[in-house]
Design an enzyme around this catalytic site. Structure first.
Site, mmCIF file in Angstrom:
data_model
loop_
_atom_site.group_PDB
_atom_site.id
_atom_site.type_symbol
_atom_site.label_atom_id
_atom_site.label_comp_id
_atom_site.label_asym_id
_atom_site.label_seq_id
_atom_site.Cartn_x
_atom_site.Cartn_y
_atom_site.Cartn_z
ATOM 1 N N LYS A 97 22.182 -8.673 -3.925
ATOM 2 C CA LYS A 97 21.574 -8.217 -5.174
ATOM 3 C C LYS A 97 21.949 -9.126 -6.349
ATOM 4 O O LYS A 97 22.576 -10.147 -6.178
ATOM 5 C CB LYS A 97 21.986 -6.756 -5.439
ATOM 6 C CG LYS A 97 21.519 -5.792 -4.334
ATOM 7 C CD LYS A 97 20.021 -5.784 -4.215
ATOM 8 C CE LYS A 97 19.464 -4.659 -3.353
ATOM 9 N NZ LYS A 97 20.031 -4.482 -2.028
HETATM 10 C C1 LIG Z 1 15.376 -0.640 -2.998
HETATM 11 C C2 LIG Z 1 16.759 -0.360 -2.482
HETATM 12 N N1 LIG Z 1 17.295 0.846 -2.706
HETATM 13 C C3 LIG Z 1 18.532 1.152 -2.282
HETATM 14 C C4 LIG Z 1 19.303 0.245 -1.598
HETATM 15 C C5 LIG Z 1 20.647 0.646 -1.091
HETATM 16 O O1 LIG Z 1 21.676 -0.067 -1.663
HETATM 17 P P1 LIG Z 1 23.080 -0.277 -0.903
HETATM 18 O O2 LIG Z 1 22.865 -1.313 0.137
HETATM 19 O O3 LIG Z 1 23.987 -0.744 -2.012
HETATM 20 O O4 LIG Z 1 23.504 1.028 -0.364
HETATM 21 C C6 LIG Z 1 18.805 -1.032 -1.361
HETATM 22 C C7 LIG Z 1 19.645 -2.016 -0.659
HETATM 23 O O5 LIG Z 1 19.298 -2.874 0.032
HETATM 24 C C8 LIG Z 1 17.488 -1.346 -1.804
HETATM 25 O O6 LIG Z 1 16.962 -2.548 -1.571
#
Ligand SMILES: Cc1ncc(COP(=O)(O)O)c(C=O)c1O
Length: 381
Positions: free
Chosen positions: A184
């Site tokens: 990210k």
């Molecule tokens: C659109 C979206 N929402 C939520 C998440 C979840 O994040 P995390 O990987 O930090 O749990 C991601 C992660 O890839 C994502 O791309």
């Protein structure tokens, strides 16, 4: 051909990031110490809201936001099928019903008209996702939500750093969830946060992060009470040290992503083999992902063959995302059938994500563009 694989994403960790983590690890508190609060304050200031509540991941942030919104089994929540499954899973964790609305085929974000079409008397919330980093049409979605009494939870895992006019991502919805996964915009290893202007939601978010515990009063601070079981979604102090250090670099990282994205767009807008998602005026894209849509009618093969050919050239191109309702759990549980969201289905088979991250050089990008030319020339109709 390049000698090593160019990944589609990569974190940027610099010596001062390492020093910040080191210092935090040798301090008295390594979890829920002073750095969590400082990171939260910096996040809230950056997003232009009163509160940021740090969480253990973007997934935890989404779950906590749905919990804080009070969603439950009688509720329907409208979201996009073009997202990482974590978005929809958070609705399922609450026992609420996931309702998928179609996307706009040019922005790839939820289409406000499609949202209106699937809304019912049971709709309680809207969970839009700023796909690839482009902020959704909140100017349409928010008034619609206000008219109907829905709460809006923006999944901004891709768009932190983006804005609509002078309003930054973080202040565009009732709650905004972020992810600090290494792919990210900034990273804490694993991590996330929820941003909100509402005191009541911030209180509930802090409770769910810490087992649902409500603090004792000033006379008896050691007493605590659980009114509804929460979880342990705490971010550590050393992760917050990394987050604080990285947050100071967000604008620099964003500028590099933006420069690379502009260069991709300038070169690829002349290609007969790809279509670029639209970039509406007045929006600042967060540029988590650089996605293109193949013009399959001009190619002899499917998207997957193109991806394999790019991998053979050491270009780590990939695709985001298989539509959520095509996953077996959603197919079986909700009996979804093909044709539910026609735009999303047409787009999905054409999507390609090209490498984009701040440490990528112009030479790396030239390798991607050269590999694309080679693969397209080979498979052109
Ligand atoms: C659109 C979206 N929402 C939520 C998440 C979840 O994040 P995390 O990987 O930090 O749990 C991601 C992660 O890839 C994502 O791309």
């Amino acid at each position: 051909m390049r000698p090593t694989l160019l990944p589609y994403a990569h974190q940027t960790i610099e010596p001062d990031d390492l020093a910040a983590v080191n210092a935090a690890l040798t301090a008295d508190w390594i979890t829920q110490g002073p750095l969590v609060a400082r990171f939260e304050q910096a996040l809230a200031e950056h997003g232009g809201v009163r509160h940021a509540v740090a969480m253990a991941s973007g997934t935890a942030a989404l779950h906590a936001a749905c919990w804080a919104a009070g969603l439950g089994p009688d509720d329907e929540v409208i979201t996009t099928p073009l997202t990482f499954a974590a978005t929809a899973n958070a609705i399922v964790y609450r026992g609420a019903q996931t309702v998928f609305a179609d996307i706009d085929a040019t922005t790839l974000n939820l289409a406000p008209d499609a949202v209106k079409r699937v809304a019912t008397a049971r709709t309680r919330a809207l969970l839009p996702v700023d796909f690839a980093g482009l902020p959704c049409e909140y100017g349409h979605l928010l008034p619609l939500a206000r008219e109907n009494g829905w709460i809006v939870i923006a999944d901004a895992a891709h768009s932190f750093g983006g804005a609509i006019g002078d309003r930054r991502v973080g202040s565009l919805a009732d709650m905004t969830t972020l992810s600090f996964h290494p792919a990210k915009l900034i990273t804490t290893g694993e991590g996330g946060a929820v941003l909100t202007d509402r005191d009541d939601l911030a209180d509930r978010l802090r409770a769910v992060r810490h087992h649902g515990i409500q603090r004792g009063d000033a006379k008896r601070p050691w007493r605590s009470e659980i009114r509804e079981p929460g979880s342990n979604y705490r971010l550590t102090d050393f992760q917050s040290a990394l987050g604080l250090s990285q947050l100071g670099k967000l604008d620099r990282f964003w500028r590099r992503r933006d420069a690379l994205a502009r260069r991709y767009r300038e070169r690829l807008s002349r290609s007969p083999f790809v279509e670029l998602p639209s970039l509406p005026e007045g929006l600042r894209h967060g540029w988590h992902l650089f996605v293109v849509m193949l013009r399959l009618e001009r190619l002899r093969v499917t998207r997957d063959t193109i991806l394999r050919a790019l991998r053979a050239e050491n270009i780590g191109a990939t695709m985001h995302y298989p539509l959520v309702y095509r996953h077996r759990f959603y197919r079986d549980r909700f009996r979804y059938v093909a044709g539910l969201c026609p735009n999303a289905e047409l787009v999905e088979s054409r999507l390609v994500t090209l490498p984009l991250f701040p440490a990528m050089t112009d030479t790396d990008q030239d390798d991607v563009l050269r590999a694309l030319d080679k693969v397209f020339a080979h498979y052109a109709r």
